[in-house]
Design a protein around this motif. Structure first.
Motif, PDB file in Angstrom:
ATOM      1  N   ASP A 208      20.087  81.804 -60.035  1.00  0.00           N
ATOM      2  CA  ASP A 208      19.502  80.572 -60.578  1.00  0.00           C
ATOM      3  C   ASP A 208      18.572  80.903 -61.737  1.00  0.00           C
ATOM      4  O   ASP A 208      18.560  80.206 -62.757  1.00  0.00           O
TER       5      ASP A 208
ATOM      6  N   PRO B 156      15.212  76.479 -40.714  1.00  0.00           N
ATOM      7  CA  PRO B 156      16.204  77.553 -40.752  1.00  0.00           C
ATOM      8  C   PRO B 156      15.628  78.943 -40.983  1.00  0.00           C
ATOM      9  O   PRO B 156      16.328  79.925 -40.743  1.00  0.00           O
ATOM     10  N   VAL B 157      14.382  79.041 -41.429  1.00  0.00           N
ATOM     11  CA  VAL B 157      13.847  80.387 -41.620  1.00  0.00           C
ATOM     12  C   VAL B 157      13.817  81.122 -40.285  1.00  0.00           C
ATOM     13  O   VAL B 157      14.463  82.152 -40.102  1.00  0.00           O
TER      14      VAL B 157
ATOM     15  N   TYR C 132      22.578  78.141 -43.476  1.00  0.00           N
ATOM     16  CA  TYR C 132      21.342  78.608 -42.878  1.00  0.00           C
ATOM     17  C   TYR C 132      21.357  78.153 -41.420  1.00  0.00           C
ATOM     18  O   TYR C 132      22.142  77.327 -41.038  1.00  0.00           O
TER      19      TYR C 132
ATOM     20  N   ASN D 204      16.449  72.290 -57.304  1.00  0.00           N
ATOM     21  CA  ASN D 204      15.842  73.332 -56.487  1.00  0.00           C
ATOM     22  C   ASN D 204      16.073  74.683 -57.163  1.00  0.00           C
ATOM     23  O   ASN D 204      17.170  75.247 -57.108  1.00  0.00           O
TER      24      ASN D 204
ATOM     25  N   GLY E 263      27.577  72.653 -52.354  1.00  0.00           N
ATOM     26  CA  GLY E 263      26.229  72.987 -52.829  1.00  0.00           C
ATOM     27  C   GLY E 263      26.033  74.485 -52.923  1.00  0.00           C
ATOM     28  O   GLY E 263      26.371  75.240 -52.020  1.00  0.00           O
ATOM     29  N   ARG E 264      25.480  74.918 -54.040  1.00  0.00           N
ATOM     30  CA  ARG E 264      25.357  76.351 -54.287  1.00  0.00           C
ATOM     31  C   ARG E 264      24.004  76.913 -53.851  1.00  0.00           C
ATOM     32  O   ARG E 264      23.691  78.061 -54.100  1.00  0.00           O
TER      33      ARG E 264
ATOM     34  N   SER F 225      24.499  74.291 -58.757  1.00  0.00           N
ATOM     35  CA  SER F 225      25.249  73.053 -58.510  1.00  0.00           C
ATOM     36  C   SER F 225      25.167  72.152 -59.730  1.00  0.00           C
ATOM     37  O   SER F 225      26.179  71.608 -60.195  1.00  0.00           O
TER      38      SER F 225
ATOM     39  N   GLY G 284      12.042  76.555 -50.566  1.00  0.00           N
ATOM     40  CA  GLY G 284      13.397  76.168 -50.937  1.00  0.00           C
ATOM     41  C   GLY G 284      14.010  75.216 -49.923  1.00  0.00           C
ATOM     42  O   GLY G 284      14.965  74.511 -50.224  1.00  0.00           O
ATOM     43  N   GLU G 285      13.478  75.180 -48.727  1.00  0.00           N
ATOM     44  CA  GLU G 285      13.957  74.252 -47.699  1.00  0.00           C
ATOM     45  C   GLU G 285      13.561  72.843 -48.139  1.00  0.00           C
ATOM     46  O   GLU G 285      12.464  72.639 -48.653  1.00  0.00           O
ATOM     47  N   THR G 286      14.456  71.884 -47.935  1.00  0.00           N
ATOM     48  CA  THR G 286      14.244  70.606 -48.628  1.00  0.00           C
ATOM     49  C   THR G 286      12.942  69.903 -48.266  1.00  0.00           C
ATOM     50  O   THR G 286      12.242  69.423 -49.154  1.00  0.00           O
TER      51      THR G 286
ATOM     52  N   MET H  31      23.463  75.829 -48.448  1.00  0.00           N
ATOM     53  CA  MET H  31      23.885  74.985 -47.341  1.00  0.00           C
ATOM     54  C   MET H  31      25.360  74.585 -47.447  1.00  0.00           C
ATOM     55  O   MET H  31      25.942  74.119 -46.487  1.00  0.00           O
TER      56      MET H  31
ATOM     57  N   VAL I 278      10.188  79.664 -48.106  1.00  0.00           N
ATOM     58  CA  VAL I 278      10.414  78.450 -47.327  1.00  0.00           C
ATOM     59  C   VAL I 278      10.348  77.197 -48.191  1.00  0.00           C
ATOM     60  O   VAL I 278      10.884  76.158 -47.834  1.00  0.00           O
TER      61      VAL I 278
ATOM     62  N   ASN J 238      19.580  69.118 -55.586  1.00  0.00           N
ATOM     63  CA  ASN J 238      20.675  70.071 -55.747  1.00  0.00           C
ATOM     64  C   ASN J 238      20.140  71.366 -56.306  1.00  0.00           C
ATOM     65  O   ASN J 238      19.082  71.417 -56.929  1.00  0.00           O
ATOM     66  N   ASN J 239      20.936  72.364 -56.090  1.00  0.00           N
ATOM     67  CA  ASN J 239      20.620  73.696 -56.570  1.00  0.00           C
ATOM     68  C   ASN J 239      20.901  73.794 -58.077  1.00  0.00           C
ATOM     69  O   ASN J 239      21.681  73.021 -58.630  1.00  0.00           O
TER      70      ASN J 239
ATOM     71  N   LYS K 205      26.733  63.898 -51.253  1.00  0.00           N
ATOM     72  CA  LYS K 205      25.283  63.714 -51.374  1.00  0.00           C
ATOM     73  C   LYS K 205      24.961  62.688 -52.455  1.00  0.00           C
ATOM     74  O   LYS K 205      24.117  61.816 -52.267  1.00  0.00           O
TER      75      LYS K 205
HETATM   76  C1  LIG Z   1      14.646  78.506 -45.841  1.00  0.00           C
HETATM   77  C2  LIG Z   1      15.493  77.902 -46.859  1.00  0.00           C
HETATM   78  C3  LIG Z   1      15.370  78.296 -48.177  1.00  0.00           C
HETATM   79  C4  LIG Z   1      16.149  77.724 -49.139  1.00  0.00           C
HETATM   80  N1  LIG Z   1      15.983  78.133 -50.401  1.00  0.00           N
HETATM   81  C5  LIG Z   1      16.722  77.551 -51.372  1.00  0.00           C
HETATM   82  C6  LIG Z   1      16.541  77.908 -52.718  1.00  0.00           C
HETATM   83  O1  LIG Z   1      15.736  78.774 -53.041  1.00  0.00           O
HETATM   84  N2  LIG Z   1      17.273  77.293 -53.660  1.00  0.00           N
HETATM   85  C7  LIG Z   1      18.164  76.317 -53.328  1.00  0.00           C
HETATM   86  O2  LIG Z   1      18.791  75.753 -54.225  1.00  0.00           O
HETATM   87  N3  LIG Z   1      18.355  75.960 -52.062  1.00  0.00           N
HETATM   88  C8  LIG Z   1      17.657  76.546 -51.074  1.00  0.00           C
HETATM   89  N4  LIG Z   1      17.857  76.147 -49.800  1.00  0.00           N
HETATM   90  C9  LIG Z   1      18.840  75.096 -49.541  1.00  0.00           C
HETATM   91  C10 LIG Z   1      18.203  73.779 -49.788  1.00  0.00           C
HETATM   92  O3  LIG Z   1      17.555  73.410 -48.627  1.00  0.00           O
HETATM   93  C11 LIG Z   1      19.152  72.681 -50.154  1.00  0.00           C
HETATM   94  O4  LIG Z   1      20.138  72.614 -49.229  1.00  0.00           O
HETATM   95  C12 LIG Z   1      19.737  72.845 -51.505  1.00  0.00           C
HETATM   96  O5  LIG Z   1      18.760  73.000 -52.478  1.00  0.00           O
HETATM   97  C13 LIG Z   1      20.566  71.659 -51.832  1.00  0.00           C
HETATM   98  O6  LIG Z   1      21.248  71.843 -53.022  1.00  0.00           O
HETATM   99  P1  LIG Z   1      22.815  72.118 -53.068  1.00  0.00           P
HETATM  100  O7  LIG Z   1      23.438  71.155 -52.135  1.00  0.00           O
HETATM  101  O8  LIG Z   1      23.137  71.889 -54.477  1.00  0.00           O
HETATM  102  O9  LIG Z   1      22.978  73.517 -52.642  1.00  0.00           O
HETATM  103  C14 LIG Z   1      17.091  76.728 -48.805  1.00  0.00           C
HETATM  104  C15 LIG Z   1      17.201  76.336 -47.500  1.00  0.00           C
HETATM  105  C16 LIG Z   1      16.420  76.901 -46.544  1.00  0.00           C
HETATM  106  C17 LIG Z   1      16.572  76.458 -45.147  1.00  0.00           C
END
Ligand SMILES: Cc1cc2nc3c(=O)[nH]c(=O)nc-3n(C[C@H](O)[C@H](O)[C@H](O)COP(=O)(O)O)c2cc1C
Ligand code: SF4
Ligand code: SF4
Ligand code: SF4
Lengths: 432, 859
Positions: free
Chosen positions: A95, A396-397, B15, A84, A56-57, A216, A176-178, A60, A174, A212-213, A67
């Motif tokens: 992005d 996670p913040v 994170y 996301n 995942g980009r 991704s 962006g957190e799921t 995480m 925040v 997903n990002n 997934k």
């Molecule tokens: C505080 C925080 C902010 C996040 N911000 C983003 C974000 O801006 N964009 C994003 O794609 N994932 C962000 N994430 C990760 C997402 O929670 C999530 O894991 C991700 O969108 C999953 O997609 P991926 O598996 O394709 O990466 C963030 C996570 C945390 C804890």
């Protein structure tokens, strides 16, 4: 000598005008991935993605194939696809670049996900403070609908119905957190849940949801077109593909680059094709990896490292979102951390006391260090404070604030010690 | 770098915590697990204190505060931080009952949780980020401009001094005791803890009752105690001499009453006397009151105000099912059900805590169908709203049954095994096609079909109804059509189903149960049934009258014919509550001898010959029976008003003086007698009530745990009875002269005639004057604006009130609440009664509306 990369994510950048020109997109292999996908069984698609080792980009680094399989297995007739695109960190813009320059690639990736997981509705969650970006995505969606790549009976296939809505969010990091993202999408305040749930099982409106990002999703059509083997070969045996990086700070070439995973870090920092080295007459001092939440490394320690998940992991460094902030010897680590702490302090959603007030107190303490007003005992007080905040925050913040701070303390202990007046009356005991 | 994470096969989370702490001043101390936990707590307390207005002496929550106790536990009373703090003293005083002080808020989120998830309102939320995060009400931030309905549940859960009741300024927790009792307002039966300081009630808190689960509404929370100590309370018996009330002693009053009632009885016969019991008073008072009428007065002319609300439920469900009460429990019909069919109940205003539980059910996935002429608040939470024309319930239910039968959705097995009378009903509803009924009810035929299907196909689907069904000239038929519908689909006698009338007053169920009815001895044992007569004659050691008595609605007019000469009214105010006020006044004026026994000098009391002071619920022991048949304790919390006699003692002494000896030691002794004569209360006594969260009747023996669901294997009457009920239009319909169809009802903040609610100033601040709801279209046509003064007339009288213009009522309909003396809706209402339950038609009468010109200055 830097190797020349095979570009897969940015290859259409600058070649589409307007960027949502669907015919031009098709002319550059656009929608080739979807065409492949609809020939395949969903199980085969997921196997392909798993074998490609796409991580995942969004930061995480969770294996994307896993997934998808979890969402596929989850019970429920209604499933959602969420992209996301929140990207709320300073110094990260990959992005936004993808969506601004090749939005249909992301849309194609989401559509392949819909086909695979039998979802009918998708959402792109993007920050509302970029109205032109929202407009671009809307225009691309409209083109896709007109060409029957979205809507009812996509590609004329009965029952293949899928559409995407853009949701413009309030612009908090925040979100962006799921769980915060799902709350925001559901119209609730964008704050993380106290008890984490697995979105692949109970996500948006309680239904299984794939999140997903942007990057991704953009990789999905590439995997289908090239095949998982070729995709894996772009990266390392542990993680396939290329990575978009955002180089910022005190370095010659700042900006967005697509690099193969496994590239030596010295190439990224100094290679003419990429960072181009320190600004004239200066020396690189430290590098902050993966965004504000990541750790900091001394530049001198990076000579032997490659830019890959597994190599960075050994040093407790992360690829994260792909941000790489580079600073030279002119920047004090204390000043740098003060701005990082300020970021945490303003982005705390306020739910956890430790994060809401603790990040403020950390910031205030760093300001004190900036003024060299520390007394003996303050460094211990500070250390405990950061540790408690990281420990007591629910998302996670707050949890991440120790990463930049402790790694910096480890790399540059003398700079911290210099902020203390060692002759001063020592602090009484740290109360906690 | 030291890692904070375990190195496994998977790549680290990017994170979260990756790096371990770094000590730059010597080796880190090694701490035990418990020391670490302690330090974590101390850190959190330190942070809280660093941004808190620590001013405990002035804070109402001193001694009852989570932050104080956390600080105690942590052993940390001063913050070690010196940084930025929020400003103090920015208190939101805008709500009439409570204040919000952000400088005392720990942002724990409990208030917003209770507001969203329990109260079902979305008033409170965290807003802002970081240091600026605040709990705010609505969009603007202050309570006054938000949608807050002042239920106070957020105040009750707030662990600090942030949200506090204004009355809380005057006491501290340690000065008080709490007395758990039952709320004196609607029939939900919420449990309240009255907070008592120096034998005076100073506040109220929700208690964890089965019916309310720690919730209260604005009346229970904020208006349940001020009236107890109101200076307007009656304190001494009064006898009217030469048109003036003169205070007298109790013995003089009782002697005088005995003599006057006695004279009338011997002159005109026992049937010339009557008594109205009080559905706000306890079971024990009501039992003794009706016993006094039946023995000392010597007749069955005893009734209670259920006559003007739910008598049709008692009669209707008595006829079809065998028990005139809610078949299931509140928790059962609002937890885990698929569909709720809500008919003629504005639950969120009339039974607010049940309303909140319906909203919770909807949040958890229940689909809500509403049948109501008004666009009530719950419509927002509903899946389907049938906004039918007032008074057409029966036609609509018949049409739903038509659809159910036609589509084969009827429960044939249930009908065959457990019911009778089906064929006649089926043949009747064969004519009631949705197409035919739709224009009568003014709803879409598709919606009738949809509602019928949703209700029939759901597994668990309770039918809940209220006065929109009963208060009609065909109220009893309306109720029977409820049981028709539920039996047709076999949804009776099962969890999450049933026919559920929501009873209005706190103890209207109990007053009916205990024989405050001209038709029934206690326990619905029929007057005139020789076995019943014999039983009560033996129990009460006296000969009893076997003639069915007069209802309230019959007894009052009988004053004008001379049939009723003497009347004892215990806690009712027919001048305010009964239809056609002008006619009620003539009735009262014609009464030879009138006694009114009440807390306050009511409108009715002004016409009395003797006025007696009564005791409020907070000054006595006893029991109330709530709408779900749960008998719950009422406990004395405050010192009884000096010189006021316990109510049941007044009845006993009067009866004794009139020749029937009666005396009770305590309410508990009365309940023991009730258990002897009322089989369904047979297993109830105070000791058991103390141990249980109330007992639901039927509770026949001491080891009977009570009955949550009625009619499980068998109906109380044996087989359930279907009734073929043709639709008949209401008695009075709009015409050219009186073009609007008016209904009356209740609103959240006030209670009935307001004698209790209007003693709490904040209530009138929120809802202080009468109003008439009109549709925007009608109002525009007549040039009436929201808030304008209007004159409303019916064939019976004229009043003035204020227009409330919105889309709550449909075009051609208007609505008034029954609470106000100025702008008394009952001057207008139609006294025409249902001929089984003798209930007046409060829901349909014809009125006209005229704008009132603003007064011109110089005149
Ligand atoms: C505080 C925080 C902010 C996040 N911000 C983003 C974000 O801006 N964009 C994003 O794609 N994932 C962000 N994430 C990760 C997402 O929670 C999530 O894991 C991700 O969108 C999953 O997609 P991926 O598996 O394709 O990466 C963030 C996570 C945390 C804890
Ligand atoms: S850690 Fe910070 S951002 Fe995360 S939920 Fe808690 S207060 Fe909000
Ligand atoms: S319950 Fe009280 S302390 Fe908690 S957030 Fe609400 S107002 Fe603040
Ligand atoms: S008083 Fe009731 S409605 Fe108002 S904010 Fe508090 S919980 Fe919500």
């Amino acid at each position: 000598m830097a190797q020349t990369t095979q570009l897969v994510l940015t290859k259409r950048f600058g070649k589409l005008d307007p960027v949502f020109d669907l015919t031009a997109y098709q002319g550059l292999e656009g929608y080739g991935g979807l065409a492949k996908a609809v020939q395949l069984d969903p199980v085969a698609i997921m196997a392909d993605i798993a074998e490609s080792k796409l991580l995942g980009r969004g930061g995480m680094a969770a294996p994307v194939g896993d997934k998808w399989q979890q969402v596929a297995k989850a019970k429920g007739d209604t499933k959602y696809i969420v992209c996301n695109a929140n990207e709320g960190e300073p110094g990260t813009f990959k992005d936004k670049a993808l969506l601004a320059q090749d939005p249909l690639a992301v849309i194609e990736g989401m559509t392949i996900a819909a086909w695979t997981l039998k979802a009918k509705q998708g959402y792109i969650y993007v920050q509302g403070r970029y109205p032109e970006l929202v407009a671009t995505i809307e225009a691309a969606l409209q083109q896709a609908r007109l060409a029957h790549y979205l809507g009812q009976e996509i590609l004329g296939i009965p029952d293949f119905n899928f559409d995407i809505e853009v949701i413009a969010g309030g612009g908090a990091y925040v979100c962006g957190e799921t769980s915060a993202l799902l709350n925001a999408l559901a119209g609730q305040p964008g704050r993380p849940d106290s008890k984490p749930t697995d979105p692949t099982q109970t996500g948006l409106f309680g239904a299984p949801t794939l999140i997903n990002n942007v990057e991704s999703f953009a990789n999905i059509p590439v995997i289908l077109r090239l095949g998982s083997g070729a995709f894996l070969a772009l990266g390392t045996p542990e993680a396939g593909g290329t990575k978009l990086i955002c180089l910022t700070g005190q370095i010659k070439h700042r900006g967005l680059f697509e690099v193969p995973l496994g590239l030596p870090l010295t190439d990224i920092l100094n290679g003419a094709e990429y960072g181009g080295g320190a600004l004239n007459g200066h020396q690189l001092k430290f590098v902050h990896f993966g965004g504000q939440a990541g750790a900091i490394a001394a530049a001198a320690d990076l000579d032997e490292l490659t830019y890959s998940y597994e190599a960075l992991q050994v040093k407790n460094l992360t690829i994260g979102s792909g941000a790489i902030v580079v600073m030279d010897e002119r920047t004090s680590i204390i000043d740098y951390l003060t701005s990082v702490a300020q970021f945490f302090m303003t982005e705390s959603c306020g739910k956890c006391i430790a994060c809401r007030l603790g990040t403020l107190r950390i910031y205030e303490m760093l300001q004190r260090f900036q003024q060299h007003a520390g007394v003996p005992g303050d460094l211990t007080y500070f250390e405990h404070m950061v540790d408690h905040v990281a420990d007591q925050s629910i998302c996670p913040v707050g949890q991440s604030i120790g990463n930049p701070i402790f790694s910096a303390m480890e790399q540059f202990p003398e700079e911290f010690k210099k902020t203390i007046d060692w002759q001063a009356q020592p602090k009484e005991e740290v109360p906690w | 770098m030291r890692s904070k994470q375990n190195k496994g096969d998977t790549l680290p989370n990017q994170y979260g915590r990756l790096v371990a702490p770094v000590s730059l001043e010597g080796e880190p101390e090694v701490l035990s697990r418990s020391e670490q936990t302690r330090n974590s707590r101390r850190f959190a307390v330190d942070l809280e204190l660093s941004n808190h207005d620590v001013n405990c002496f002035e804070c109402p929550k001193n001694g009852d505060c989570q932050l104080q106790s956390d600080a105690m536990a942590a052993g940390l009373f001063h913050t070690s931080f010196h940084g930025k703090r929020q400003p103090v003293g920015q208190i939101d005083h805008s709500n009439p009952f409570f204040d919000y002080d952000p400088a005392k808020c720990i942002l724990c989120g409990r208030c917003s949780q209770v507001c969203h998830l329990r109260q079902g309102r979305n008033v409170l939320s965290l807003s802002g980020r970081g240091f600026a995060t605040k709990m705010v009400a609505g969009y603007e931030g202050d309570f006054d401009s938000s949608m807050c309905e002042s239920c106070g549940n957020c105040v009750s859960v707030c662990p600090t001094g942030a949200l506090t009741a204004k009355v809380h300024q005057d006491y501290r927790k340690w000065e008080t005791t709490q007395v758990k009792t039952t709320c004196p307002y609607c029939g939900t039966g919420c449990q309240i803890n009255l907070v008592v300081k120096n034998r005076k009630i100073v506040d109220a808190e929700p208690a964890n009752g089965v019916a309310n689960k720690n919730l209260l509404c604005v009346k229970g929370k904020f208006a349940s105690y001020k009236f107890v100590t109101s200076g307007e309370r009656l304190k001494k018996p009064l006898i009217k001499r030469d048109g003036e009330f003169v205070p007298v002693s109790w013995s003089e009053a009782i002697n005088y009453m005995a003599e006057r009632f006695g004279t009338l009885k011997s002159q005109y016969g026992p049937d010339s006397l009557a008594g109205f019991a009080c559905s706000r008073s306890t079971n024990e008072d009501n039992y003794v009151f009706q016993k006094m009428v039946r023995t000392a007065f010597g007749n069955n002319n005893v009734d209670n105000c259920a006559r003007v609300c739910h008598a049709p439920s008692v009669h209707g469900l008595g006829i079809t099912l065998g028990s005139g009460a809610m078949t299931n429990t509140i928790a059962d019909i609002t937890t885990d059900v698929d569909v709720i069919l809500l008919i003629g109940s504005n639950t969120t205003e009339a039974h607010p805590v049940i309303g909140a539980q319906i909203r919770q059910a909807v949040q958890h996935g229940t689909k809500l169908i509403i049948i109501d002429p008004r666009n009530i608040d719950l419509v927002k939470n509903s899946t389907l709203h049938l906004q039918l024309k007032g008074g057409t319930n029966i036609a609509l239910i018949n049409a739903m049954m038509h659809v159910i039968i036609k589509e084969g959705l009827a429960d044939e097995k249930f009908i065959a095994e457990r019911t009778e009378g089906y064929e006649a009903m089926r043949d009747l509803v064969a004519d009631y096609t949705p197409e035919k009924v739709a224009p009568i009810c003014e709803v879409a035929p598709e919606d009738i079909v949809k509602a019928a299907r949703m209700y029939a196909l759901a597994d668990k689907a309770p039918l809940i109804y209220c006065l929109g069904v009963t208060e009609h000239s065909f109220g009893t038929e309306g109720v029977m059509s409820m049981s028709n519908l539920a039996m047709l689909v076999g949804k009776v006698g099962r969890p999450g189903c049933g026919v559920n009338p929501l009873r209005g007053q706190n103890n209207v169920q109990g007053a009916c149960d205990l024989g405050a009815s001209p038709f029934d001895f206690p326990g619905y044992q029929k007057v005139g049934d020789p076995a019943v007569q014999a039983k009560f004659e033996a129990a009460w050691h006296t000969k009893l009258n076997d003639k069915i008595g007069l209802t309230e609605t019959q007894a009052l007019p009988a004053a004008q014919t001379g049939r009723i000469r003497g009347l004892y009214i215990f806690g009712e105010d027919p001048m305010a509550t009964d239809p056609d006020t002008n006619d009620v006044r003539r009735d009262l004026e014609n009464m030879d001898f009138l006694v009114v026994h009440d807390l306050f000098m009511t409108e009715t009391a002004k016409y009395a010959d003797v006025v007696l002071p009564g005791l409020s619920y907070a000054e006595k022991d006893g029991t109330f029976t709530n709408t779900e048949r749960r008998v719950q304790r009422v406990r004395q919390a405050a010192k009884a008003l000096g010189g006021v006699k316990v109510d049941y003692q007044v009845f006993s002494e009067l009866a004794t003086k009139m020749g029937y000896e009666m005396a009770y030691d305590s309410p508990s002794a009365i309940m023991d007698e009730i258990a002897q004569v009322v089989p369904s209360y047979g297993g109830i006594n105070y000791e058991r009530l103390e141990q249980n969260s109330g007992l639901q009747w039927p509770c026949r023996t001491l080891d009977d745990p009570g009955t949550p669901i009625l009619h499980v294997d068998k109906f109380t009457r044996g087989k359930g009875l279907f009734k073929a009920l043709p639709y008949q239009p209401p008695d009075e319909l709009p015409d050219d002269q009186y073009p609007f169809l008016m209904a009356t009802g209740r609103q959240l903040y006030q209670y009935n005639t307001r004698v209790m609610t209007d003693k709490t100033p904040g209530i009138d601040q929120l809802a202080g004057r009468s109003y008439i709801e009109m549709n925007t279209v009608d109002a525009q046509k007549m040039g009436i604006k929201d808030g304008d003064k209007v004159q409303v007339s019916s064939r019976r009288g004229t009043i003035q009130t204020y227009a409330a213009v919105a889309d709550v009522v449909s075009v051609g309909s208007v609505f008034m609440t029954l609470h106000y003396h100025d702008g008394n809706a009952n001057v207008l209402t139609n006294p025409h009664c249902d001929d089984i339950a003798i209930i007046p038609d409060y829901k349909v009468c014809a009125v006209k509306i005229e704008p009132v010109a603003a007064p011109v200055d110089s005149h």
